[in-house]
Write a protein that holds these residues in place. Structure first.
Motif, PDB file in Angstrom:
ATOM      1  N   MET A 144       0.849  -1.193   0.000  1.00  0.00           N
ATOM      2  CA  MET A 144       0.000   0.000   0.000  1.00  0.00           C
ATOM      3  C   MET A 144       0.888   1.248   0.000  1.00  0.00           C
ATOM      4  SD  MET A 144      -3.038  -0.852   2.724  1.00  0.00           S
ATOM      5  CE  MET A 144      -4.341   0.106   1.998  1.00  0.00           C
ATOM      6  N   THR A 145       0.410   2.277  -0.675  1.00  0.00           N
ATOM      7  CA  THR A 145       1.145   3.540  -0.686  1.00  0.00           C
ATOM      8  C   THR A 145       0.890   4.287   0.613  1.00  0.00           C
ATOM      9  OG1 THR A 145      -0.643   4.859  -1.621  1.00  0.00           O
ATOM     10  CG2 THR A 145       0.817   3.708  -3.195  1.00  0.00           C
ATOM     11  N   ILE A 146       1.728   5.278   0.914  1.00  0.00           N
ATOM     12  CA  ILE A 146       1.537   6.088   2.118  1.00  0.00           C
ATOM     13  C   ILE A 146       0.188   6.809   2.053  1.00  0.00           C
ATOM     14  CG2 ILE A 146       2.774   8.122   1.262  1.00  0.00           C
ATOM     15  CD1 ILE A 146       2.896   6.833   4.870  1.00  0.00           C
ATOM     16  N   GLU A 147      -0.206   7.239   0.858  1.00  0.00           N
ATOM     17  CA  GLU A 147      -1.493   7.923   0.694  1.00  0.00           C
ATOM     18  C   GLU A 147      -2.658   6.982   1.006  1.00  0.00           C
ATOM     19  OE1 GLU A 147      -3.499  11.547  -0.046  1.00  0.00           O
ATOM     20  OE2 GLU A 147      -1.386  11.108   0.294  1.00  0.00           O
ATOM     21  N   GLU A 148      -2.557   5.735   0.567  1.00  0.00           N
ATOM     22  CA  GLU A 148      -3.606   4.745   0.852  1.00  0.00           C
ATOM     23  C   GLU A 148      -3.654   4.422   2.346  1.00  0.00           C
ATOM     24  OE1 GLU A 148      -3.827   2.110  -3.224  1.00  0.00           O
ATOM     25  OE2 GLU A 148      -2.097   1.841  -1.905  1.00  0.00           O
ATOM     26  N   LEU A 149      -2.496   4.411   3.000  1.00  0.00           N
ATOM     27  CA  LEU A 149      -2.465   4.171   4.444  1.00  0.00           C
ATOM     28  C   LEU A 149      -3.032   5.359   5.207  1.00  0.00           C
ATOM     29  CD1 LEU A 149       1.030   2.443   4.754  1.00  0.00           C
ATOM     30  CD2 LEU A 149      -1.208   1.359   5.056  1.00  0.00           C
TER      31      LEU A 149
ATOM     32  N   ASP B 241      -1.081  -0.450  21.066  1.00  0.00           N
ATOM     33  CA  ASP B 241       0.065   0.459  20.966  1.00  0.00           C
ATOM     34  C   ASP B 241       0.829   0.293  19.655  1.00  0.00           C
ATOM     35  OD1 ASP B 241      -0.496   1.741  23.380  1.00  0.00           O
ATOM     36  OD2 ASP B 241       0.545   0.198  24.528  1.00  0.00           O
ATOM     37  N   THR B 242       0.181  -0.315  18.664  1.00  0.00           N
ATOM     38  CA  THR B 242       0.755  -0.490  17.333  1.00  0.00           C
ATOM     39  C   THR B 242       0.281   0.660  16.430  1.00  0.00           C
ATOM     40  OG1 THR B 242       0.690  -2.892  17.603  1.00  0.00           O
ATOM     41  CG2 THR B 242       0.915  -2.053  15.344  1.00  0.00           C
ATOM     42  N   PRO B 243       1.213   1.338  15.759  1.00  0.00           N
ATOM     43  CA  PRO B 243       0.802   2.398  14.829  1.00  0.00           C
ATOM     44  C   PRO B 243       0.097   1.811  13.607  1.00  0.00           C
ATOM     45  CG  PRO B 243       3.178   2.520  15.306  1.00  0.00           C
ATOM     46  CD  PRO B 243       2.663   1.232  15.875  1.00  0.00           C
ATOM     47  N   TYR B 244      -0.903   2.515  13.119  1.00  0.00           N
ATOM     48  CA  TYR B 244      -1.648   2.020  11.952  1.00  0.00           C
ATOM     49  C   TYR B 244      -0.831   2.147  10.668  1.00  0.00           C
ATOM     50  CZ  TYR B 244      -2.833   6.769  10.417  1.00  0.00           C
ATOM     51  OH  TYR B 244      -2.767   8.067   9.964  1.00  0.00           O
ATOM     52  N   ARG B 245       0.228   2.953  10.701  1.00  0.00           N
ATOM     53  CA  ARG B 245       1.178   3.067   9.592  1.00  0.00           C
ATOM     54  C   ARG B 245       2.493   3.574  10.172  1.00  0.00           C
ATOM     55  NH1 ARG B 245       2.131   8.392   8.385  1.00  0.00           N
ATOM     56  NH2 ARG B 245       0.493   9.841   8.999  1.00  0.00           N
ATOM     57  N   GLU B 246       3.567   3.441   9.419  1.00  0.00           N
ATOM     58  CA  GLU B 246       4.858   3.947   9.871  1.00  0.00           C
ATOM     59  C   GLU B 246       4.740   5.445  10.143  1.00  0.00           C
ATOM     60  OE1 GLU B 246       9.367   4.370   8.190  1.00  0.00           O
ATOM     61  OE2 GLU B 246       8.204   2.629   7.541  1.00  0.00           O
ATOM     62  N   SER B 247       5.242   5.867  11.298  1.00  0.00           N
ATOM     63  CA  SER B 247       5.187   7.270  11.746  1.00  0.00           C
ATOM     64  C   SER B 247       3.754   7.757  11.980  1.00  0.00           C
ATOM     65  CB  SER B 247       5.890   8.205  10.763  1.00  0.00           C
ATOM     66  OG  SER B 247       7.235   7.828  10.616  1.00  0.00           O
ATOM     67  N   GLY B 248       2.821   6.830  12.112  1.00  0.00           N
ATOM     68  CA  GLY B 248       1.433   7.208  12.384  1.00  0.00           C
ATOM     69  C   GLY B 248       1.095   6.988  13.844  1.00  0.00           C
ATOM     70  N   TRP B 249      -0.121   7.345  14.202  1.00  0.00           N
ATOM     71  CA  TRP B 249      -0.599   7.150  15.562  1.00  0.00           C
ATOM     72  C   TRP B 249      -0.859   5.680  15.820  1.00  0.00           C
ATOM     73  CZ3 TRP B 249      -4.881  11.393  15.123  1.00  0.00           C
ATOM     74  CH2 TRP B 249      -4.303  12.662  15.274  1.00  0.00           C
ATOM     75  N   THR B 250      -0.807   5.328  17.100  1.00  0.00           N
ATOM     76  CA  THR B 250      -1.197   3.980  17.501  1.00  0.00           C
ATOM     77  C   THR B 250      -2.723   3.888  17.495  1.00  0.00           C
ATOM     78  OG1 THR B 250      -1.373   4.510  19.857  1.00  0.00           O
ATOM     79  CG2 THR B 250       0.828   3.822  19.038  1.00  0.00           C
TER      80      THR B 250
ATOM     81  N   GLN C  44      -7.999  -1.733   8.803  1.00  0.00           N
ATOM     82  CA  GLN C  44      -7.013  -2.122   7.788  1.00  0.00           C
ATOM     83  C   GLN C  44      -5.727  -2.635   8.433  1.00  0.00           C
ATOM     84  OE1 GLN C  44      -7.495  -2.418   4.420  1.00  0.00           O
ATOM     85  NE2 GLN C  44      -9.598  -2.064   5.068  1.00  0.00           N
ATOM     86  N   LEU C  45      -5.306  -2.004   9.539  1.00  0.00           N
ATOM     87  CA  LEU C  45      -4.134  -2.508  10.262  1.00  0.00           C
ATOM     88  C   LEU C  45      -4.417  -3.923  10.775  1.00  0.00           C
ATOM     89  CD1 LEU C  45      -1.359  -2.279  11.674  1.00  0.00           C
ATOM     90  CD2 LEU C  45      -2.582  -1.241  13.614  1.00  0.00           C
ATOM     91  N   MET C  46      -5.580  -4.143  11.345  1.00  0.00           N
ATOM     92  CA  MET C  46      -5.943  -5.448  11.871  1.00  0.00           C
ATOM     93  C   MET C  46      -5.941  -6.512  10.769  1.00  0.00           C
ATOM     94  SD  MET C  46      -8.891  -4.275  14.586  1.00  0.00           S
ATOM     95  CE  MET C  46      -9.327  -5.935  15.095  1.00  0.00           C
ATOM     96  N   ILE C  47      -6.403  -6.144   9.594  1.00  0.00           N
ATOM     97  CA  ILE C  47      -6.409  -7.071   8.460  1.00  0.00           C
ATOM     98  C   ILE C  47      -4.967  -7.367   8.032  1.00  0.00           C
ATOM     99  CG2 ILE C  47      -6.997  -7.300   6.012  1.00  0.00           C
ATOM    100  CD1 ILE C  47      -9.633  -5.717   6.757  1.00  0.00           C
ATOM    101  N   ARG C  48      -4.142  -6.303   7.900  1.00  0.00           N
ATOM    102  CA  ARG C  48      -2.748  -6.505   7.483  1.00  0.00           C
ATOM    103  C   ARG C  48      -1.980  -7.374   8.466  1.00  0.00           C
ATOM    104  NH1 ARG C  48      -3.123  -1.018   6.763  1.00  0.00           N
ATOM    105  NH2 ARG C  48      -1.592  -0.567   8.391  1.00  0.00           N
TER     106      ARG C  48
END
Length: 178
Positions: free
Chosen positions: A1-6, A51-60, A170-174
């Motif tokens: 996924m692209t950063i924009e999609e995340l 406490d897992t971020p939904y994307r790199e450098s994103g919020w948990t 989406q994070l949970m699915i990934r």
């Protein structure tokens, strides 16, 4: 996924130029369901998962949930200002800094989920009583002096619910947590 999609898993908010009664009813329904749907989605997550971020450098996930309460609480207040003042300039807040505060980073998520349940119940009750004239009232957002009508803001916050729900889902699915 692209950063924009995340960042925007459901895309950017797309509020129609002509907002119908059906749009408003659908959006209010989204607001009504959101707290319970968020609770159901996150109820079995561990502390490490929260406490897992939904994307790199994103919020948990935890920060996203606390952000939803902070943002929706501010929005509810903006509705009240718009109905009681003439085109008020609202107070913006630094959501990125709020998300770094201790409560956003470590508080149990049930605090914000329970607060969202109460807030959204009151907000939906309030919104369902607004007249067409009320929905045309506006506030001014200080960034860019953009004038926002209450009917647009209902759509923005229905999108906001779906946007952050999708971040978590989406994070949970990934991660194969769902």
């Amino acid at each position: 996924m692209t950063i924009e999609e995340l960042k925007y898993p459901i895309g950017q908010a797309d509020i129609p130029e002509k907002i119908t009664k059906k749009n408003i009813e659908d959006w209010i329904s989204d607001l009504e369901r959101f707290p319970q749907e968020l609770e159901f989605l996150t109820r079995d997550l561990s502390e490490n998962q929260l406490d897992t971020p939904y994307r790199e450098s994103g919020w948990t996930i935890r920060q996203v949930i606390h952000h939803c309460y902070d943002s929706h609480h501010n929005s509810y207040t903006r509705f009240k200002w718009a109905l009681t003042e003439n085109k008020p300039v609202i107070k913006a807040y630094y959501e990125e800094i709020w998300a770094e505060l201790n409560d956003a980073k470590s508080a149990p998520i049930f605090l914000s989920i329970d607060a969202l349940k109460a807030l959204h119940s009151k907000w939906v009750y309030f919104l369902r009583d607004l007249t067409d004239n009320d929905l045309e009232k506006t506030f001014i957002h200080p960034s860019g002096n953009e004038e926002v009508s209450l009917k647009e803001n209902i759509g923005i916050y229905a999108w906001h619910c779906q946007h952050h729900y999708a971040h978590i889902e989406q994070l949970m699915i990934r991660k194969n947590w769902k």
